[in-house]
Scaffold this active site. Structure first.
Site, PDB file in Angstrom:
ATOM      1  N   ASP A  24      -5.954   5.687   8.209  1.00  0.00           N
ATOM      2  CA  ASP A  24      -6.994   5.389   9.201  1.00  0.00           C
ATOM      3  C   ASP A  24      -6.427   4.538  10.346  1.00  0.00           C
ATOM      4  OD1 ASP A  24      -9.530   5.504  10.263  1.00  0.00           O
ATOM      5  OD2 ASP A  24     -10.272   3.793   9.121  1.00  0.00           O
ATOM      6  N   ASN A  72     -14.937  15.070   9.003  1.00  0.00           N
ATOM      7  CA  ASN A  72     -14.215  15.086  10.286  1.00  0.00           C
ATOM      8  C   ASN A  72     -14.554  16.304  11.144  1.00  0.00           C
ATOM      9  OD1 ASN A  72     -11.175  13.526   8.960  1.00  0.00           O
ATOM     10  ND2 ASN A  72     -12.904  12.599  10.012  1.00  0.00           N
ATOM     11  N   ARG A 192      -5.210   1.978   2.024  1.00  0.00           N
ATOM     12  CA  ARG A 192      -5.991   2.343   3.205  1.00  0.00           C
ATOM     13  C   ARG A 192      -5.468   1.515   4.377  1.00  0.00           C
ATOM     14  NH1 ARG A 192     -11.921   4.233   4.230  1.00  0.00           N
ATOM     15  NH2 ARG A 192     -11.805   4.304   6.490  1.00  0.00           N
ATOM     16  N   GLU A 211      -5.351   1.092  -8.225  1.00  0.00           N
ATOM     17  CA  GLU A 211      -5.289  -0.218  -7.581  1.00  0.00           C
ATOM     18  C   GLU A 211      -5.474   0.002  -6.083  1.00  0.00           C
ATOM     19  OE1 GLU A 211      -4.883  -3.232  -9.114  1.00  0.00           O
ATOM     20  OE2 GLU A 211      -5.111  -2.081 -10.966  1.00  0.00           O
TER      21      GLU A 211
HETATM   22  C1  FPP Z   1      -8.185   8.612  10.960  1.00  0.00           C
HETATM   23  O1  FPP Z   1      -8.007   7.897  12.162  1.00  0.00           O
HETATM   24  C2  FPP Z   1      -7.237   9.724  10.909  1.00  0.00           C
HETATM   25  C3  FPP Z   1      -7.602  11.033  10.878  1.00  0.00           C
HETATM   26  C4  FPP Z   1      -9.005  11.478  10.886  1.00  0.00           C
HETATM   27  C5  FPP Z   1      -6.601  12.103  10.868  1.00  0.00           C
HETATM   28  C6  FPP Z   1      -5.305  11.802  10.193  1.00  0.00           C
HETATM   29  C7  FPP Z   1      -4.311  12.726  10.770  1.00  0.00           C
HETATM   30  C8  FPP Z   1      -3.023  12.458  11.026  1.00  0.00           C
HETATM   31  C9  FPP Z   1      -2.370  11.206  10.629  1.00  0.00           C
HETATM   32  C10 FPP Z   1      -2.157  13.417  11.746  1.00  0.00           C
HETATM   33  C11 FPP Z   1      -2.114  14.836  11.225  1.00  0.00           C
HETATM   34  C12 FPP Z   1      -1.804  14.949   9.775  1.00  0.00           C
HETATM   35  C13 FPP Z   1      -0.752  15.583   9.215  1.00  0.00           C
HETATM   36  C14 FPP Z   1      -0.673  15.690   7.741  1.00  0.00           C
HETATM   37  C15 FPP Z   1       0.336  16.187   9.981  1.00  0.00           C
HETATM   38  P1  FPP Z   1      -9.268   7.728  13.126  1.00  0.00           P
HETATM   39  O2  FPP Z   1      -9.139   8.742  14.184  1.00  0.00           O
HETATM   40  O3  FPP Z   1     -10.546   7.776  12.369  1.00  0.00           O
HETATM   41  O4  FPP Z   1      -8.997   6.268  13.664  1.00  0.00           O
HETATM   42  P2  FPP Z   1     -10.088   5.206  14.132  1.00  0.00           P
HETATM   43  O5  FPP Z   1     -10.853   4.791  12.898  1.00  0.00           O
HETATM   44  O6  FPP Z   1      -9.250   4.106  14.692  1.00  0.00           O
HETATM   45  O7  FPP Z   1     -10.932   5.893  15.163  1.00  0.00           O
END
Ligand code: FPP
Length: 259
Positions: A24, A72, A192, A211
């Protein structure tokens, strides 16, 4: 293909066999730099690459990354499309590194909801890496724990109707068999990033005794040094699974004390 030797760091305590991560904070990372959110996701891919390789080389048996939740899909379509493209490009570019490090890829989630091109690339990479004998990398995509349990119950109910499952015999192990990937042991450590104190519908069944480790670092800033810090913290944990450790029992009531 010969791969680099496993170099497990000595952290003075147990090492997690299965590590699960809620990645995150990509959006916040970008916003703090005056960048669009998608730049945070691109930087997040660099962390995925680094952490996957580090874990494989340290001898982590399974790494599960929460890459895209069922919730998402509610994000603006431009962001969803970027995430799907990043996923495809990551898989294309990383195939060689995955093979070099003996990593096996497996995806969990409602994969049929993914765009056909992304799904095809995932399936091809799963197939290509299927015989690797190193770390299992699980990507949770279009994943939600509640959907997983609902899907498991649907499949179990169908088996009951077909006479393949006796409803009176259903126990925890039966339900586990209907989850997306029943063979992989439960996570030992769930990390996390981004500081929020919640599980966000991730591995709710499997993480019952994981954990938990939460860091304020956003995912794009989570690299090997931060990983080692989390592993060091885990090494100092005492896992009881609801019971007691030998040195915690009251001598008067412990089997040795009573004898
Ligand atoms: C949460 O950050 C992250 C995601 C919803 C997507 C995670 C994806 C990646 C790390 C890149 C693609 C993955 C792979 C496996 C190549 P957020 O956007 O919710 O952050 P925020 O809470 O700060 O808005």
């Amino acid at each position: 293909m010969s791969r680099p030797p496993i170099q497990r760091p000595d952290l003075g305590g147990p090492f997690p066999e299965h590590l699960a991560i809620v990645m995150d904070g990509n959006g916040r990372w970008a916003r703090r730099r005056g960048l669009p959110r998608v730049k945070g996701h691109s930087a997040g891919v660099d962390s995925v690459r680094t952490i996957t390789t580090s874990c494989a080389r340290m001898g982590v048996a399974s790494l599960t990354l929460y890459a895209f939740s069922v919730e998402n899909w509610r994000r603006p379509s431009a962001e969803v499309q970027t995430l799907m493209r990043l996923l495809r490009v990551f898989l294309w570019r990383e195939r060689r590194t995955l093979m070099e490090n003996g990593v096996r890829l497996r995806c969990i989630g409602r994969l049929d909801d993914l765009p056909p091109r992304a799904l095809r690339t995932l399936r091809e990479t799963e197939e290509l890496t299927a015989n690797n004998d190193g770390m299992l990398l699980r990507l949770a995509l279009s994943y939600g724990s509640r959907s997983e349990v609902a899907d498991a119950l649907t499949a179990a109910a169908r088996d009951v109707r077909a006479g393949r499952l006796d409803p009176d015999s259903v126990d925890e192990e039966t339900l586990r068999r209907y989850l997306y990937d029943p063979e992989t042991p439960d996570p030992d450590l769930l990390i996390r990033t981004g500081g929020e104190l919640r599980l966000s519908n991730f591995l709710l069944w499997q993480a019952s005794y994981a954990e938990l480790y939460v860091t304020d670092q956003c995912w794009p800033d989570f690299r090997e040094e931060q990983l080692l810090e989390a592993l060091r913290d885990y090494a100092g944990r005492r896992r009881r699974y609801g019971g007691l450790l030998p040195d915690e029992t009251d001598p008067a009531t412990s089997p040795q004390g009573a004898s």
